[in-house]
Design an enzyme around this catalytic site. Structure first.
Site, PDB file in Angstrom:
ATOM      1  N   GLU A 133       0.805  -1.223   0.000  1.00  0.00           N
ATOM      2  CA  GLU A 133       0.000   0.000   0.000  1.00  0.00           C
ATOM      3  C   GLU A 133       0.837   1.272   0.000  1.00  0.00           C
ATOM      4  OE1 GLU A 133      -0.636  -2.680   1.789  1.00  0.00           O
ATOM      5  OE2 GLU A 133      -2.654  -3.288   1.186  1.00  0.00           O
ATOM      6  N   HIS A 152     -11.205  -4.215   9.230  1.00  0.00           N
ATOM      7  CA  HIS A 152     -11.701  -4.002   7.864  1.00  0.00           C
ATOM      8  C   HIS A 152     -12.993  -3.197   7.835  1.00  0.00           C
ATOM      9  CE1 HIS A 152      -8.975  -7.360   7.129  1.00  0.00           C
ATOM     10  NE2 HIS A 152      -9.097  -7.176   5.838  1.00  0.00           N
TER      11      HIS A 152
HETATM   12  C1  LIG Z   1      -2.504  -4.673   4.347  1.00  0.00           C
HETATM   13  C2  LIG Z   1      -3.546  -5.444   3.669  1.00  0.00           C
HETATM   14  N1  LIG Z   1      -3.715  -5.328   2.340  1.00  0.00           N
HETATM   15  C3  LIG Z   1      -4.680  -6.028   1.702  1.00  0.00           C
HETATM   16  C4  LIG Z   1      -5.501  -6.867   2.404  1.00  0.00           C
HETATM   17  C5  LIG Z   1      -6.640  -7.609   1.697  1.00  0.00           C
HETATM   18  N2  LIG Z   1      -6.255  -9.007   1.575  1.00  0.00           N
HETATM   19  C6  LIG Z   1      -6.586  -9.912   2.511  1.00  0.00           C
HETATM   20  S1  LIG Z   1      -5.884 -11.415   2.230  1.00  0.00           S
HETATM   21  C7  LIG Z   1      -5.175 -10.855   0.810  1.00  0.00           C
HETATM   22  C8  LIG Z   1      -4.324 -11.769  -0.001  1.00  0.00           C
HETATM   23  C9  LIG Z   1      -3.213 -12.268   0.815  1.00  0.00           C
HETATM   24  O1  LIG Z   1      -2.409 -13.103   0.065  1.00  0.00           O
HETATM   25  P1  LIG Z   1      -1.354 -14.007   0.770  1.00  0.00           P
HETATM   26  O2  LIG Z   1      -0.488 -13.212   1.661  1.00  0.00           O
HETATM   27  O3  LIG Z   1      -0.670 -14.776  -0.303  1.00  0.00           O
HETATM   28  O4  LIG Z   1      -2.193 -14.986   1.699  1.00  0.00           O
HETATM   29  P2  LIG Z   1      -3.325 -16.013   1.255  1.00  0.00           P
HETATM   30  O5  LIG Z   1      -4.608 -15.279   1.305  1.00  0.00           O
HETATM   31  O6  LIG Z   1      -2.974 -16.516  -0.081  1.00  0.00           O
HETATM   32  O7  LIG Z   1      -3.260 -17.073   2.299  1.00  0.00           O
HETATM   33  C10 LIG Z   1      -5.463  -9.521   0.585  1.00  0.00           C
HETATM   34  C11 LIG Z   1      -5.002  -8.728  -0.573  1.00  0.00           C
HETATM   35  C12 LIG Z   1      -5.318  -6.956   3.786  1.00  0.00           C
HETATM   36  N3  LIG Z   1      -6.097  -7.720   4.544  1.00  0.00           N
HETATM   37  N4  LIG Z   1      -4.325  -6.264   4.389  1.00  0.00           N
END
Ligand SMILES: Cc1ncc(C[n+]2csc(CCOP(=O)(O)OP(=O)(O)O)c2C)c(N)n1
Ligand SMILES: Cc1ncc(C[n+]2csc(CCOP(=O)(O)OP(=O)(O)O)c2C)c(N)n1
Ligand SMILES: [Mg+2]
Ligand SMILES: [Mg+2]
Lengths: 323, 328, 323, 328
Positions: free
Chosen positions: D60, D129
């Protein structure tokens, strides 16, 4: 020199001599700044790059003024090497209305958008995310420019470093990341903040080229930046260059320097990049004296210009907050 | 009583609590050999070692997160953010973690951490090193916000903040570090959440924070020469905010002026005004509540512009005079 | 199992069977959660780890319950493997007063401080800076613990990752960084967000050990975490482990999965870690059925427990904001 | 007039401006194939390609910085922060860079960027959130803060924001995405910095933002049945704040209620109260200004607690009734 393409091929002797002039000018500017500070003519702090002048000379000469510069808090040398006007720079330093930023920014925020100099930045690593946007903008506009982004060793431990280099790498952005590793971030020695030998090793984490060069050698810096610029312009993405150097002065005005020894400083002062470069390009003592003399006059004139420049009018105080 | 500077009062608080409580440790940039950008930690690393006075890399998010994690596991960390402006890099850890963990975990976790935040203008540090950010944090439930204006309060509130089981934002002001005042040698705490009347008067209630308390006191002297007696209240804690003395004072004076350095729009003064209006004091107001605050702009580099960007003694005098004389 | 040291030596057959139970339990919990969601019994979102169960089983079994856990948004498996009580977990999922977080946190914030489970985290990479503090706390208190810190591939591009790993490395903190690389961050495929082959290569940037393992192989994960824990406990600092796996379901409730093919999902479903582990540890089909049966009953009971649990009282709404 | 959802109105604004102005491009997490977490960008990547609808890694700070850098060099980026809570990771780039660069550079740079920020509670997304952060940003000079409450305003204000030469924080509300209303097909802008009277009434002035405008309108209907006629004003732009219609209205009604979802302490409502008091409307107030806002707490997961953590229609009805009936 503003807006003019300084150098596109190898460094000519004339170019080289101009670089030497810029290095001497930078040092003189900062020595003068110190004095003015001591005389109470300057309000606030400043960060001197004395001892590090080779990087600005080497880097700025390897790209053109159609490219972009993102500078740091220790950026007087880069500002001058990019073609900054000494008078208006001095005026900014004294907070005057006809300084580059109308006296609103000062040394830590000096910029000249017109010449694609996107400014110094008081925040460690603060320009690294911005570099991504400049790179992206170049890519979208397809202008074949590059952006030279400076930062210190300390900045390489900010999260911004990581996010910026990763984005630049996955999108092949035309960014030259030039880390001025002067072995200290304020009082923190390099090996207390890193568990690696060279910051350039971090390029591995982004699948990009990383290289460490002697930051007190104008040609070494020039060469590395030129190669990085070539990669960038041909769509081959960013490069992480680490230039090893040393800051002779304290971090800022109020630094007792308890974190390092006089011997260490002395050792590095013997590696002064200015005579080293002068010797390398075959500038005689006499020529050197001429340069010094010219610089002295230039500085004197700039001080006069700045001191005779008007203070910003308080009635204009809110100008520039919004467009 | 013995006099100390604000800086030394803070230093003494840290020193005394570290000697007594080994859960307390410090971390931040250049707080060791350098002694902190403003000298607050001074010799503490020499005294307590590198494990308890931890020099960090330049990584404000991780510094803050390190406080959160250490606090969650029983320590009482005191982090230093070199200039409070850099707290912009810590917001996620402060707002989404430190302040909310306890609630989100059903009240079953505690995060006893303190973040020390030197702020404010007046040193020529220009746009990115001179801000005042306390108002954001009163808008973050779960955090407490403390802002001492004297050496005495600085020591007592810092000790209270370190004892507090909640995350506390501790705002210091660069221009206050060298100010002197009486400070007891022994350890003492000043309760968080208690406003203090620092000057009594009958004509106008001034609510001022941090360096503006000092300026308001100076203004009060000048006003007194004109026969205007202002009452000055220093909330000291911005959240939770103790409105009682403020309300009582306004009931007496019928007039209120809030003074802070942070920019006016959306600042702490707005909250104070909002609360006064909601309180029983509303009925006693015989003049509109005024807010004297920083201009809505970044702090300029030029010394003269910088001076005019935030309230000075003469502005407080003038504003007070206008209110009392009913110019509004 | 709470607070009990599960395993300190190699995995015994009994341990292994317990892990298999936990994997089956996790999957059943999540399949049940899906159903409840479809029935409108759950408010909000959830992130399912179906297909990734081997990592939690392998990791949690390699350290003790005196150690610490920092979990992610996709953390049901880790919560159960750490010894979480199914009933109270289900109650939290339904937002009930006797859930782990009194219904205030939900799936994304479930924690059990008492058992050193420092909670799931809804912020990608949000637990990484916290890990530094836990590690520092262990170091200062000299307790010989370690902290297992989970995160996804997506989190490895947050600035927090960089700052955390660097601090942990320079201070030799006892942190096990376990990256669950399920090849996607929401809709973003791994190779669109990284220009490197393996996330573990990023260990180079911090001078620490990095290793990539098959995240669908309980033993491989267990082995890597055990080794990392050993390094950590002996003062040799953090390790970056990358466990490759795959999420079978969408990212969260509302994911059309337009970013990947059915074939790819199918391919990975054939690499199901549960039967694979069952086979490896010699669990017969009949035993497997018994486990399934037991799990079914456990889930049923938990649902009953949760559904019969009281809602939080609105009059207590402000409780827990401050201590 | 044709009706569109708030989400589709935003989508249409982006689509139309991208077709017309190739300086405009979008960047954010999962805005391409996924179409954005809330579907706003939808098919735009398909339409305009990956270079103009840029899927980013989860970074971000760099997303925000990328907007700053692109804007500085002539582009008009529109960044999406998936949930406005994550803006806590962008604060340095927003506050110390985007908002101040122009001033610090002597007014010689422009940073025409928009950050889209979906926020608010009501979806069970719990503590990290569901936040409302707009109040912080009115305290950041150099930024503009926009918060539309209808599909019509959403489209017109987004187009105005993209045209604006300053950085604009554009707050959307998750619960509004599916609401419908008339939206012209052609491009149009709604001036930034103009409040709007959305319902006329004589008994009480309600100043409401975002989803609270909708709730206030619903409350107004119920109140009307009781014979109470409230006037509702939607500032739409929180900074610069257009006080004129608010002041005019209060002069008429003599009573004011500010309603927002963000927590009360330090919120936008405080600034509104502060300004009302400073204005000529002060003399016309015949009841204290009240603020109805989110409780000073994080958003809870439990559906019922979540409901009670922020103002609902019945709270607005009750609060309005009390004010009009002079219970305070
Ligand atoms: C700082 C932040 N940015 C975006 C999000 C929205 N978000 C939640 S899970 C996710 C994907 C996360 O990917 P990863 O770290 O690979 O974990 P996975 O969900 O694949 O287990 C996103 C973009 C968030 N919760 N926090
Ligand atoms: C985000 C942030 N943190 C801390 C500082 C205070 N600070 C200014 S310069 C500096 C040291 C920077 O070290 P380095 O990056 O190595 O650059 P150098 O000063 O050595 O040129 C520090 C800590 C800052 N300006 N910004
Ligand atoms: Mg350095
Ligand atoms: Mg993933």
């Amino acid at each position: 020199m503003e807006k003019e393409k300084l150098l596109e091929g190898e460094l000519t002797p004339k170019d080289a001599k101009h670089l030497l002039y810029l290095m001497v000018l930078t040092r003189a500017f900062e020595e003068n700044a110190e004095e003015m500070y001591a005389l109470g003519k300057v309000h606030g702090t400043m960060h001197l790059s004395i001892g590090q002048e080779a990087i600005a000379a080497g880097a700025s000469s390897a790209i053109t003024r159609d490219d972009y510069l993102l500078n740091t808090h220790r950026g007087h040398g880069h500002f001058l090497a990019w073609g900054g006007d000494l008078n208006r720079m001095m005026a900014e330093f004294l907070g005057k209305e006809n300084g580059y930023c109308r006296g609103r920014g000062g040394s830590m925020h000096i910029a000249d958008i017109e010449s694609n100099n996107l400014g110094a930045n008081g925040i460690v690593g603060g320009n690294l995310p911005i570099a991504v946007g400049v790179g992206l903008s170049i890519k979208i506009r397809k202008t074949n420019q590059v952006v030279l982004t400076l930062f210190g060793d300390g900045a390489a431990n900010e999260g911004a470093f990581h996010e910026s280099l990763n984005m630049a790498s996955i999108w092949n952005l035309p960014i030259i990341y030039l880390c001025e590793n002067n072995l200290y971030a304020m009082s923190t020695p390099f090996d207390q903040a890193f568990k690696i030998e060279e910051i350039s090793q971090r390029a591995v984490a982004y699948g990009i080229k990383g290289v460490t060069v002697d930051g007190n050698d104008v040609f070494a810096v020039h060469q590395a930046v030129r190669e990085a610029a070539e990669r960038a312009r041909y769509g081959n993405g960013p490069t992480l260059i680490e230039a090893i150097t040393y800051r002779w002065r304290g971090h800022s005005k109020s630094d007792r320097q308890a974190y390092r020894t006089r011997e260490e400083v002395k050792e590095w002062m013997e590696k002064d990049p200015i005579p080293r470069f002068a010797k390398k390009i075959g500038v005689s003592d006499k020529e050197m004296e001429e340069i010094q003399e010219r610089v002295k006059i230039d500085i004197q004139k700039a001080v006069e210009f700045a001191e005779n420049s008007p203070e910003p009018d308080v009635s204009t105080i809110l100008e520039g907050v919004y467009a | 009583m013995r006099e100390l500077t604000y800086k030394d009062a803070l230093h003494e608080a840290l020193d005394q609590i570290m000697a007594e409580d080994d859960r307390v440790f410090l971390l931040g940039e250049d707080i060791g050999v350098y002694g902190g950008a403003f000298g607050v930690t001074g010799d503490l690393q020499e005294k307590y070692g590198k494990d308890r006075v931890v020099d960090t890399p330049i990584s404000e998010a991780a510094i803050t997160g390190a406080c959160v994690g250490a606090a969650l596991t029983g320590m009482h960390p005191v982090g230093e953010i070199m200039f409070s402006d850099f707290v912009t890099l810590s917001m996620e850890q402060l707002v989404l973690q430190a302040s909310r963990i306890r609630f989100m975990f059903g009240g079953k976790a505690t995060v006893p951490m303190v973040l020390r935040l030197p702020g404010g203008s007046g040193t020529g540090a220009s746009g990115q090193h001179s801000g005042s950010y306390e108002s954001w944090f009163i808008h973050v439930p779960g955090l407490k916000v403390v802002m001492p204006s004297t050496p005495y309060d600085a020591k007592g509130l810092l000790l209270a903040a370190i004892e507090d089981p909640n995350p506390v934002m501790f705002f210091e002001h660069k221009l206050l570090y060298r100010t002197k005042g009486p400070v007891p040698e022994e350890m003492y705490t000043i309760p968080i959440g208690k406003s203090q009347v620092v000057r009594e008067g009958k004509d106008l209630t001034i609510i001022a924070t941090s360096v503006m308390v000092m300026r308001s006191l100076e203004a009060a002297q000048k006003l007194a020469e004109e026969g205007i007696e202002v009452e000055i209240i220093d909330p000291r804690t911005l959240n939770p905010l103790d409105m009682e003395p403020i309300i009582a004072s306004i009931i007496k004076t019928g007039k209120a002026l809030v003074v802070h350095e942070a920019v006016k729009t959306g600042g702490f003064g707005a909250e104070v005004a909002g609360r006064i209006v909601e309180s029983e004091a509303f009925a006693y107001l015989d003049a509109p509540i005024r807010r004297l605050a920083g201009l809505d702009m970044p702090i300029p580099y030029n010394r003269n512009l910088e001076y005019h960007a935030v309230p000075q003694v003469e502005n407080i005098v003038e504003e007070s005079r206008k209110i009392v004389q009913g110019v509004y």
